[in-house]
Design a protein around this motif. Structure first.
Motif, PDB file in Angstrom:
ATOM      1  N   TYR A  39       0.823  -1.211   0.000  1.00  0.00           N
ATOM      2  CA  TYR A  39       0.000   0.000   0.000  1.00  0.00           C
ATOM      3  C   TYR A  39       0.856   1.259   0.000  1.00  0.00           C
ATOM      4  CZ  TYR A  39      -3.574  -3.426   0.938  1.00  0.00           C
ATOM      5  OH  TYR A  39      -4.389  -4.512   0.845  1.00  0.00           O
ATOM      6  N   ASN A  85       0.865   3.935  -3.054  1.00  0.00           N
ATOM      7  CA  ASN A  85       0.692   5.371  -2.845  1.00  0.00           C
ATOM      8  C   ASN A  85       1.838   6.167  -3.444  1.00  0.00           C
ATOM      9  OD1 ASN A  85      -1.684   4.838  -1.550  1.00  0.00           O
ATOM     10  ND2 ASN A  85      -0.895   5.193   0.502  1.00  0.00           N
ATOM     11  N   ILE A 133      -9.002  12.871  -2.578  1.00  0.00           N
ATOM     12  CA  ILE A 133      -8.864  11.919  -1.476  1.00  0.00           C
ATOM     13  C   ILE A 133     -10.070  12.002  -0.556  1.00  0.00           C
ATOM     14  CG2 ILE A 133      -7.472  11.295   0.534  1.00  0.00           C
ATOM     15  CD1 ILE A 133      -5.037  12.257  -1.044  1.00  0.00           C
ATOM     16  N   TYR A 150     -11.329  11.207   2.930  1.00  0.00           N
ATOM     17  CA  TYR A 150     -10.562  11.049   4.162  1.00  0.00           C
ATOM     18  C   TYR A 150     -11.455  11.159   5.389  1.00  0.00           C
ATOM     19  CZ  TYR A 150      -6.868  12.085   7.584  1.00  0.00           C
ATOM     20  OH  TYR A 150      -6.034  12.076   8.669  1.00  0.00           O
ATOM     21  N   ASP A 151     -11.314  10.190   6.292  1.00  0.00           N
ATOM     22  CA  ASP A 151     -12.156  10.160   7.496  1.00  0.00           C
ATOM     23  C   ASP A 151     -11.459  10.695   8.740  1.00  0.00           C
ATOM     24  OD1 ASP A 151     -10.374   8.162   8.157  1.00  0.00           O
ATOM     25  OD2 ASP A 151     -11.864   6.570   8.217  1.00  0.00           O
ATOM     26  N   THR A 205      -4.604   6.027   3.702  1.00  0.00           N
ATOM     27  CA  THR A 205      -5.103   7.307   3.196  1.00  0.00           C
ATOM     28  C   THR A 205      -4.248   8.464   3.681  1.00  0.00           C
ATOM     29  OG1 THR A 205      -7.349   6.397   3.162  1.00  0.00           O
ATOM     30  CG2 THR A 205      -7.125   8.788   3.009  1.00  0.00           C
ATOM     31  N   VAL A 206      -3.911   8.472   4.957  1.00  0.00           N
ATOM     32  CA  VAL A 206      -3.070   9.560   5.467  1.00  0.00           C
ATOM     33  C   VAL A 206      -1.663   9.462   4.865  1.00  0.00           C
ATOM     34  CG1 VAL A 206      -2.199   8.523   7.616  1.00  0.00           C
ATOM     35  CG2 VAL A 206      -2.607  10.970   7.500  1.00  0.00           C
ATOM     36  N   ASN A 207      -1.200   8.254   4.578  1.00  0.00           N
ATOM     37  CA  ASN A 207       0.080   8.090   3.886  1.00  0.00           C
ATOM     38  C   ASN A 207       0.011   8.720   2.497  1.00  0.00           C
ATOM     39  OD1 ASN A 207       1.561   6.181   1.725  1.00  0.00           O
ATOM     40  ND2 ASN A 207       2.841   6.434   3.551  1.00  0.00           N
ATOM     41  N   MET A 208      -1.103   8.525   1.818  1.00  0.00           N
ATOM     42  CA  MET A 208      -1.266   9.106   0.483  1.00  0.00           C
ATOM     43  C   MET A 208      -1.272  10.628   0.556  1.00  0.00           C
ATOM     44  SD  MET A 208      -1.461   8.397  -2.650  1.00  0.00           S
ATOM     45  CE  MET A 208      -1.859   9.212  -4.171  1.00  0.00           C
ATOM     46  N   ILE A 209      -1.959  11.178   1.555  1.00  0.00           N
ATOM     47  CA  ILE A 209      -1.973  12.628   1.740  1.00  0.00           C
ATOM     48  C   ILE A 209      -0.544  13.143   1.928  1.00  0.00           C
ATOM     49  CG2 ILE A 209      -2.662  14.472   3.335  1.00  0.00           C
ATOM     50  CD1 ILE A 209      -5.292  12.844   3.750  1.00  0.00           C
ATOM     51  N   GLU A 246      -9.487  17.293  -0.861  1.00  0.00           N
ATOM     52  CA  GLU A 246      -9.871  16.348   0.189  1.00  0.00           C
ATOM     53  C   GLU A 246     -11.379  16.389   0.373  1.00  0.00           C
ATOM     54  OE1 GLU A 246      -9.436  16.120   4.962  1.00  0.00           O
ATOM     55  OE2 GLU A 246      -7.616  16.623   3.856  1.00  0.00           O
TER      56      GLU A 246
END
Length: 80
Positions: free
Chosen positions: A29, A33, A45, A47-48, A55-59, A71
């Protein structure tokens, strides 16, 4: 069986397919990313608000490369 047919139809409709790894590895993953961030001009993205995860890694990957990002917040950071 229907799911496999749907996947095959989806893959057949693609102009290009990039396989990063043939077999699952926990780091896939992060590698995915990194690849997406390097090869994208911008990112959308969903994002929760979680502070860990893909997801935060992708950001972070997008910010690191100073790419445009939109976002879409979901869940207002509420964990069930």
């Amino acid at each position: 069986m229907k799911e496999q047919e749907d996947i095959k139809a989806l893959l057949d409709s693609c102009d290009d397919i990039t396989v990063l790894k043939e077999d699952y590895q926990p780091s896939i993953y992060v590698e995915r990313n990194r690849y997406l961030a390097e090869h994208s001009d911008r990112a959308i993205i969903v994002y929760d608000g979680r502070e860990k995860g893909a997801t935060v890694n992708m950001i972070r990957q997008i910010h690191r490369r100073q790419k445009e990002m939109q976002e879409i917040p979901v869940g207002l950071g509420i964990r069930l």
